[in-house]
Design an enzyme around this catalytic site. Structure first.
Site: not given
Ligand code: ADP
Ligand code: G6P
Length: 477
Positions: A156, A363
């Protein structure tokens, strides 16, 4: 019939309060009504002398199988190797990497513990889907335990560049463990390239196709599957009446614009960069005083780790200073909520905010960016300011893309967002929402699982290798 077994460290407990963190939110939505199993940590700790026991619960078509971590496992596996080596490495913060061999050993033991549980739970035809950096080594232990299941891995967070991997003393070992998965899923094309390059270089594996490699007679798919949201569901949640009491006051103040930020308090989120830019904006643009306020939902995260404690203090102080310096009469430029917020409630907050400002320094995807767009009123949508370093920037090119480290650019972009015409807002929104709808969460899940399903089983792989070997022997003869 085969079933799906998902493993992740953090899970959304069935009884639980709202979870902050993209993984738990997305996996929960992707698994609902799947009749699958969700295996992971229950968020609790026990003493080191107790043996972690698994518990079972059932809710909305998911079997939750969870266990606590001992204090030592929590300190060494979760706070230690996972969040003091892998997290900073993957977020390009080499300066924060603190490697400790004992912590790595505990990381391996916890990976083995969950592999053993998978062995108990899985039938040979079941698909296993392992999530995130806490579990790079689980497939290796599954294979050592004789499991031939198809096992996929989805990361992720960003995948570090080869240069950073080289700074981790056990890099080669970890990448070798990673190669025991059949499919390695990444958030973006950039991450896919970094993963491919790292595997080829550290393992001397061979590239056999644009997105697959062969290593020790195994074929591994390395591919990007950008995670999405469920725009239709979010739209409905956001349309509901204001929850009461609402975390923030959304009374209509004429001409006042609201900026929203929603982040865990993590050094990857660029919170200080954003609030420094906001303070400079207020200092240099007094005409906006009283006309703009910045709301922030900031969830304390990993608070047993020193780097997070330092950031929490600096962040709180920064917000206090901004209010001390600029607030007047009934206007406070910054308002912050530190508590978990129910998902519906958060969608409502997004809809009533004119701007969403995302300043990540690195991110994986940033689901907040996608949730914000999905929650907007199509007739009067808000504006998304998106860091160029968030994975979402690869897809959401109609947002206002900015470098959060460039303070002047951040301020100019904020002004652009504040002044943007309705026609331009609608135009950008329409393109963004179309992208979200075609690449939603269901698409992400199905894409990944279809590829995993299609990979040949280990048995077939070895048969094929045998055939290949015979062919080459015949060719030589
Ligand atoms: P990360 O996974 O790094 O935390 P993302 O932006 O990808 O960042 O995902 C954050 C997720 O957590 C989003 O789904 C967001 O709605 C949710 N979230 C963040 N803060 C809170 C909070 N205080 N309460 C409830 N949900 C939150
Ligand atoms: C990110 C990570 C997740 C993690 C979440 C919250 O989204 O990718 O794996 O669960 O942050 O962090 P925490 O340490 O509280 O689980």
């Amino acid at each position: 019939m085969s079933k799906l077994i998902v493993l992740s460290n953090r899970i959304s407990m069935p009884s639980g309060k709202a979870s902050a963190g993209g993984l738990a939110v997305a996996v929960q939505d992707a698994l609902n009504d799947s009749n699958g199993i969700w295996l992971g940590w229950n968020g609790q700790q026990i003493t080191d002398s107790e043996a972690p026991e698994f518990e079972q619960a059932y809710s909305q078509g998911i079997d939750y199988i969870t266990c606590p971590l001992t204090h030592q496992q929590y300190a060494q596996y979760y706070c230690g190797f996972a969040n003091k080596v892998l997290w900073p490495a993957m977020h390009a913060r080499e300066d924060l990497i603190e490697y400790d061999a004992q912590e790595y050993s505990t990381y391996q033991k916890v990976n083995r513990l969950f592999a053993e549980k998978l062995k108990q739970l899985a039938q040979p035809e079941d698909l296993i889907w392992v999530h995130d950096y806490h579990f790079f080594s689980v497939a290796r232990y599954c294979r050592e335990l004789g499991m031939q299941n198809k096992i996929g891995f989805f990361l992720h967070i960003p995948f570090a560049s080869l240069n950073i991997w080289r700074k981790i003393p056990v890099a080669r070992e970890l990448i070798q463990d990673l190669s025991q998965y059949d499919v390695i899923g990444l958030q973006t094309q950039i991450d896919q390239n970094a993963c491919m390059q790292t595997c080829l270089s550290l393992l001397e594996a061979q590239k056999i196709h644009r997105d697959s490699i062969s290593y020790k007679k195994r074929q591994i798919l390395i591919k990007s599957y950008p995670i999405g949201v469920q725009p239709e569901i979010i739209q409905k949640q956001a349309q509901k009446d204001a929850p009461s009491p609402c975390v923030f006051n959304f009374e209509d103040i004429p001409r006042q614009k609201t900026i929203i930020g929603v982040d865990r308090i993590d050094y990857s989120k660029g919170l200080l960069e954003r609030f420094n830019a906001f303070a400079t904006f207020l200092e240099t643009n007094p005409e906006y005083h009283g006309l703009v306020r910045h709301l922030q939902v900031a969830t304390p995260s990993r608070t047993d780790i020193a780097a997070y404690q330092r950031l929490y203090q600096r962040f709180k102080t920064k917000l206090e200073l901004i209010n001390e310096e600029f607030a007047h009469e009934d206007w406070r430029p910054v308002d912050c909520c530190y508590d978990p917020v129910q998902h519906n409630h958060l969608m409502h907050i997004y809809r009533h905010s004119d701007i969403c400002w995302i300043s990540s320094l690195r991110d994986g995807m940033n689901l907040v960016a996608k949730e914000y767009i999905a929650a907007q009123n199509p007739e009067n949508p808000g504006v998304l300011i998106l860091s160029k370093y968030a994975g979402a920037a690869e897809q959401m090119t109609q947002a206002l893309i900015v470098d959060p480290q460039d303070r002047a650019a951040m301020i100019d972009t904020l002004k652009m967002a504040l002044e943007m015409s309705k026609a331009e807002r609608i135009n950008r929104y329409q393109q963004l929402i179309e992208g979200l709808s075609t690449s939603d969460l269901t698409h992400w899940r199905n894409d990944f699982l279809d590829d995993l399903e299609k990979t040949p089983t280990l048995l077939m792989k070895s048969q094929r290798l045998l055939q290949d070997n015979y062919q080459s022997i015949y060719q030589v003869l």
